[in-house]
Design an enzyme around this catalytic site. Structure first.
Site, PDB file in Angstrom:
ATOM      1  N   ASP A  13       0.963  -0.995  -0.204  1.00  0.00           N
ATOM      2  CA  ASP A  13      -0.152   0.117   0.246  1.00  0.00           C
ATOM      3  C   ASP A  13       0.554   0.553   0.212  1.00  0.00           C
ATOM      4  O   ASP A  13       1.898   1.370   0.774  1.00  0.00           O
ATOM      5  CB  ASP A  13      -0.600  -0.123   1.245  1.00  0.00           C
ATOM      6  N   LYS A  37      -7.040   3.250  -2.681  1.00  0.00           N
ATOM      7  CA  LYS A  37      -7.123   3.815  -0.938  1.00  0.00           C
ATOM      8  C   LYS A  37      -7.504   4.082  -1.387  1.00  0.00           C
ATOM      9  O   LYS A  37      -7.124   5.722  -1.713  1.00  0.00           O
ATOM     10  CB  LYS A  37      -6.226   2.422  -1.036  1.00  0.00           C
ATOM     11  N   LYS A  73     -10.439  -0.145  -1.709  1.00  0.00           N
ATOM     12  CA  LYS A  73     -10.274  -0.411  -0.224  1.00  0.00           C
ATOM     13  C   LYS A  73     -10.589   1.385   0.353  1.00  0.00           C
ATOM     14  O   LYS A  73      -9.510   2.701   0.534  1.00  0.00           O
ATOM     15  CB  LYS A  73      -8.962  -0.492   0.114  1.00  0.00           C
TER      16      LYS A  73
END
Length: 271
Positions: free
Chosen positions: A112, A176, A212
């Site tokens: 991430d 995300k 996400k």
């Protein structure tokens, strides 16, 4: 298609249920990214990742704990994720690329990375996007890349849409919302913009794209809103652990309570 305002209003009305709780559990990136993390805390996180009602999708930890998690969770199906260029989203491309290479070599299955959102906002989109491109290259085929946009800082829906599309174009597997380290985390409004961006480009992309939400999601009712949006925008059946994750540290307890499990009881089941 309904307007974003209509979709968000409907999502806010979504009620907590066992169905939403089970879906949230299966799509959870159970996260510990505290400065006070220890091997003992991470061991406890790994135990919590395996529950009587099913396992979470992944754990997300600082990279020094990746080997520990891979060992603890081997055979469980729970993936191990880590964070890169985190949490500040700097612009040192070489450093971020080297960091990601080391993380993948250590066994990270998902990375991430924080988009250099300040640079993106400051008319240096080229540097911001190039960092994502290089981190994707470092991940290769070994790790999924999730790009953290920090939507609470980007704010403008048009900028959030542009950042989503730019990151997808250079290889993001997931987009995300947030690091969880700034004042504004995930919002349904940002989620709707990002899901619509995915919906618009997915037909022309030869890999699955995922979303996400992360930051401030702590109850099944919170999770229900995001799952409702995913169903409404992407179609029912799209939001699986392959395409939808929750970045959470505190949601698990409420999920288990909703499912009739005492989250404070160690019953030997792995939680």
């Amino acid at each position: 298609m309904d307007t974003i305002e209509q979709l968000v209003a409907e999502a806010k009305a979504a009620e907590a249920s066992e169905t939403y709780a089970l879906r949230a559990l299966a799509s959870m990136d159970l996260t510990s990214l505290g400065l006070d993390d220890t091997e003992e805390k991470i061991a406890d996180l790994c135990r919590k990742a395996v529950t009587p009602k099913g396992n979470v999708a992944a754990v997300c930890v600082y990279d020094k704990y990746v080997p520990q998690c891979r060992k603890a969770l081997g055979g469980s199906g729970v993936r191990v994720a880590t964070v890169c260029n985190f949490p500040h989203g700097g612009t040192d491309i070489a450093a971020a690329e080297a960091e990601a290479k080391a993380q993948v070599a250590a066994g990270a299955q998902e990375v991430d990375v924080v988009l250099p959102y300040r640079a993106y906002l400051g008319d240096d989109r080229e540097t911001a996007v190039e960092l994502v491109r290089k981190v994707k290259k470092a991940c290769g085929s070994e790790a999924r890349l999730k790009v953290i946009l920090e939507t609470g800082e980007l704010r403008d829906p048009r900028v959030i849409r542009d950042a989503s599309l730019d990151c997808i174009a250079v290889g993001a597997d997931f987009i995300k919302t947030s690091t969880g380290k700034v004042a504004v985390g995930a919002t349904l409004e940002a989620a709707a913009v990002m899901l619509r961006a995915i919906k618009g480009v997915q037909p022309g992309i030869d890999r699955p794209l995922g979303f996400k939400p992360s930051g401030g999601i702590s109850t099944v009712k919170d999770a229900a809103g995001y799952l409702y949006l995913a169903d409404a925008i992407m179609g029912e059946g799209w939001a699986t652990p392959e395409t939808f994750r929750f970045g959470v540290s505190s949601l698990l307890g409420n999920v288990l309570t909703t499912l009739g499990i005492d989250a404070n009881t160690d019953d030997g089941s792995g939680y």
